[in-house]
Write a protein that holds these residues in place. Structure first.
Motif, PDB file in Angstrom:
ATOM      1  N   TRP A  21      79.475 138.014  15.195  1.00 24.08           N
ATOM      2  CA  TRP A  21      78.889 136.623  14.313  1.00 24.08           C
ATOM      3  C   TRP A  21      79.039 136.958  12.856  1.00 24.08           C
ATOM      4  CZ3 TRP A  21      74.520 135.987  11.482  1.00 24.08           C
ATOM      5  CH2 TRP A  21      74.217 134.811  11.231  1.00 24.08           C
ATOM      6  N   ASN A  24      82.579 137.338  11.573  1.00 21.66           N
ATOM      7  CA  ASN A  24      83.206 135.918  11.528  1.00 21.66           C
ATOM      8  C   ASN A  24      82.695 135.249  10.240  1.00 21.66           C
ATOM      9  OD1 ASN A  24      85.096 133.926  12.442  1.00 21.66           O
ATOM     10  ND2 ASN A  24      83.423 132.916  12.875  1.00 21.66           N
ATOM     11  N   THR A  28      84.931 133.830   7.352  1.00 15.48           N
ATOM     12  CA  THR A  28      85.082 132.365   7.071  1.00 15.48           C
ATOM     13  C   THR A  28      84.844 131.985   5.591  1.00 15.48           C
ATOM     14  OG1 THR A  28      84.485 131.837   9.221  1.00 15.48           O
ATOM     15  CG2 THR A  28      84.346 129.962   7.836  1.00 15.48           C
ATOM     16  N   ALA A  34      89.631 133.877  11.693  1.00 11.62           N
ATOM     17  CA  ALA A  34      88.615 134.576  12.706  1.00 11.62           C
ATOM     18  C   ALA A  34      89.124 135.784  13.290  1.00 11.62           C
ATOM     19  CB  ALA A  34      88.208 133.506  13.813  1.00 11.62           C
ATOM     20  N   HIS A  97      83.164 138.076  21.209  1.00 17.64           N
ATOM     21  CA  HIS A  97      83.938 136.971  20.985  1.00 17.64           C
ATOM     22  C   HIS A  97      82.682 135.819  21.420  1.00 17.64           C
ATOM     23  CE1 HIS A  97      87.553 139.146  21.345  1.00 17.64           C
ATOM     24  NE2 HIS A  97      88.005 138.201  21.020  1.00 17.64           N
ATOM     25  N   ILE A 100      81.446 135.309  18.129  1.00 15.77           N
ATOM     26  CA  ILE A 100      82.436 134.723  17.183  1.00 15.77           C
ATOM     27  C   ILE A 100      82.488 132.987  17.504  1.00 15.77           C
ATOM     28  CG2 ILE A 100      84.889 134.257  16.568  1.00 15.77           C
ATOM     29  CD1 ILE A 100      85.074 137.114  16.723  1.00 15.77           C
ATOM     30  N   GLN A 104      81.605 129.909  15.228  1.00 17.69           N
ATOM     31  CA  GLN A 104      82.869 128.934  15.280  1.00 17.69           C
ATOM     32  C   GLN A 104      82.304 127.411  15.627  1.00 17.69           C
ATOM     33  OE1 GLN A 104      86.398 129.010  14.283  1.00 17.69           O
ATOM     34  NE2 GLN A 104      85.627 130.789  13.492  1.00 17.69           N
ATOM     35  N   SER A 120      88.091 132.338  21.339  1.00 16.21           N
ATOM     36  CA  SER A 120      86.821 133.208  21.545  1.00 16.21           C
ATOM     37  C   SER A 120      86.246 132.917  22.934  1.00 16.21           C
ATOM     38  CB  SER A 120      86.209 133.277  20.369  1.00 16.21           C
ATOM     39  OG  SER A 120      85.459 131.857  20.264  1.00 16.21           O
TER      40      SER A 120
END
Length: 163
Positions: A21, A24, A28, A34, A97, A100, A104, A120
């Motif tokens: 997290w 990412n 971003t 990503a 993932h 992420i 996302q 992800s």
């Protein structure tokens, strides 16, 4: 050898979830893509899961009484180690993932490209399948209580004997 500790699996998933997290979020904000694995990595995961299951089923057949062929103890130990490594790798993938994916999803409305979100999510599902496979194959390698070669040992129980 000790059995997989569920707390360690959960801790691995949580630590790598937070790391995914954070990485990412940083990517971003700075215009980078990503950091997710490509969907073709699922082919590799499927191969690992299939190979682990194949070896685990060989050990289970021997454990359940099909002892026409001698089981190599080193191969059984390697199968157990592979099962545990598969579970921990799955926890890492799920955490990374999953973190992420959570980041996302919050950007869903602002992004035209949703491919990293779906990738992800798919890799998180692959991580769950790897964890399940590792735990199942580890159970395949565990000897039943009545099959301790007929000897009573006074050793402390460390979670079970393995084939």
């Amino acid at each position: 050898m000790r059995t997989i500790r569920y707390r360690w699996l959960a801790a691995t998933a949580v630590v790598f979830g937070i790391a995914g997290w954070l990485v990412n979020s940083w990517a971003t904000r700075n215009g980078y893509p990503a950091p997710v694995l490509n969907l073709t990595a699922l082919i590799t995961l499927a191969f690992i899961v299939g190979f682990t299951l194949f070896l685990g089923l060989r050990v289970r057949r021997w454990r359940d009484g099909n002892r026409e062929k001698q089981l190599d103890p080193i191969a059984a130990a390697r199968t157990l180690v592979l099962a545990q490594a598969t579970a921990y790798a799955g926890a890492l993938l799920l955490g990374w993932h999953g973190g992420i994916f959570l980041d996302q999803v919050s950007l869903w409305e602002m992004r035209p490209n949703h491919a990293p979100t779906w990738a992800s999510l798919a890799m998180s599902a692959g991580g769950i399948i790897m964890i399940a496979t590792g735990l199942v194959v580890e159970r395949f390698c565990k000897l039943p209580p009545e099959d301790k070669n007929g000897s009573e040992n006074n050793m402390p129980d460390d979670g079970g004997d393995y084939a």
